[in-house]
Design a protein around this motif. Structure first.
Motif, short mmCIF file in Angstrom:
data_model
loop_
_atom_site.label_atom_id
_atom_site.label_comp_id
_atom_site.label_asym_id
_atom_site.label_seq_id
_atom_site.Cartn_x
_atom_site.Cartn_y
_atom_site.Cartn_z
N ALA A 35 0.84 -1.21 0.00
CA ALA A 35 0.00 0.00 0.00
C ALA A 35 0.87 1.25 0.00
O ALA A 35 0.56 2.24 -0.68
N PHE A 48 1.98 2.30 -3.33
CA PHE A 48 0.94 2.93 -4.14
C PHE A 48 0.51 4.28 -3.60
O PHE A 48 -0.54 4.80 -3.93
N ASP A 49 1.37 4.86 -2.77
CA ASP A 49 1.16 6.24 -2.33
C ASP A 49 1.56 7.13 -3.50
O ASP A 49 2.73 7.33 -3.77
N SER A 63 -5.98 -0.73 -7.14
CA SER A 63 -5.17 0.41 -6.72
C SER A 63 -4.62 1.17 -7.93
O SER A 63 -4.58 2.40 -7.94
N ASN A 75 -4.33 3.67 -2.86
CA ASN A 75 -3.95 2.46 -2.15
C ASN A 75 -5.07 1.93 -1.26
O ASN A 75 -4.89 0.96 -0.53
#
Length: 194
Positions: free
Chosen positions: A90, A93-94, A170, A176
């Protein structure tokens, strides 16, 4: 010609296949973006684009497998290991921190697998083997945590599918949140099968 040239071609192709798919990526683009002469591509990959895609999948299989294994080895509890693994993805996926530069090695195989499922048996098989390998890492951790064989088989497949789907979502949502959502659901899923 050195292995460094081969590695550069393979790295470039891997990135392009992940972002553009197999059919959306041309050999000329791979050559141009890798900065390699055309002859070196055919020297290292005499079967052309199909061989290059297969080797890119195998490379990703090992890399992502090593990341999964790192998290599974880092925690005694499978729930804690999965949580750390998913939260780390996650973080990749910032979108404020350069998605394309940092996360292509964790991209889903969905695009490539979907393209190859009906059109290329060789690549379909390699994608299938890759998923099975990642599932085996989850399976081994689940067994070590006292889950039955039947539960470990079901959960390892479900966890792999959830992660793959969340990564795809995502990407498409540029968020995310799907990965964060599955990190909240997995504890309940594990508890149901314990």
């Amino acid at each position: 010609m050195s292995n460094q040239t081969k590695d550069k071609i393979l790295e470039t192709a891997t990135r392009l296949f992940y972002f553009q798919g197999f059919h959306g990526t041309g050999l000329n683009q791979i050559i141009k973006e890798s900065g390699s002469p055309k002859g070196s591509l055919y020297h290292y990959f005499p079967e052309g684009k199909e061989q290059l895609a297969e080797e890119a999948i195998v490379l990703s299989k090992r890399r992502i497998g090593a990341v999964i294994q790192h998290y599974m080895n880092g925690f005694e509890d499978v729930g804690a290991a999965l949580n750390a693994h998913i939260l780390a993805m996650a973080d990749l996926f910032d979108l404020d921190n350069g998605l394309e530069e940092r996360s292509y090695t964790m991209m889903p195989f969905g695009l490539l697998a979907a393209e190859s499922a009906f059109m290329n048996e060789r690549l379909r098989k390699v994608c299938g083997d890759t998923y099975k390998y990642w599932e085996s890492i989850y399976y081994t951790k689940l067994i070590a945590n006292g889950f039955s064989d039947e539960a470990a088989v079901t959960l390892s497949k479900a966890i792999s599918a959830m992660i793959e789907g969340a990564v795809t979502l995502s990407l498409s949502q540029r968020s995310n949140e799907p990965l964060l959502n599955i990190s909240k659901v997995i504890p309940a899923l594990l508890a149901q099968y314990k």
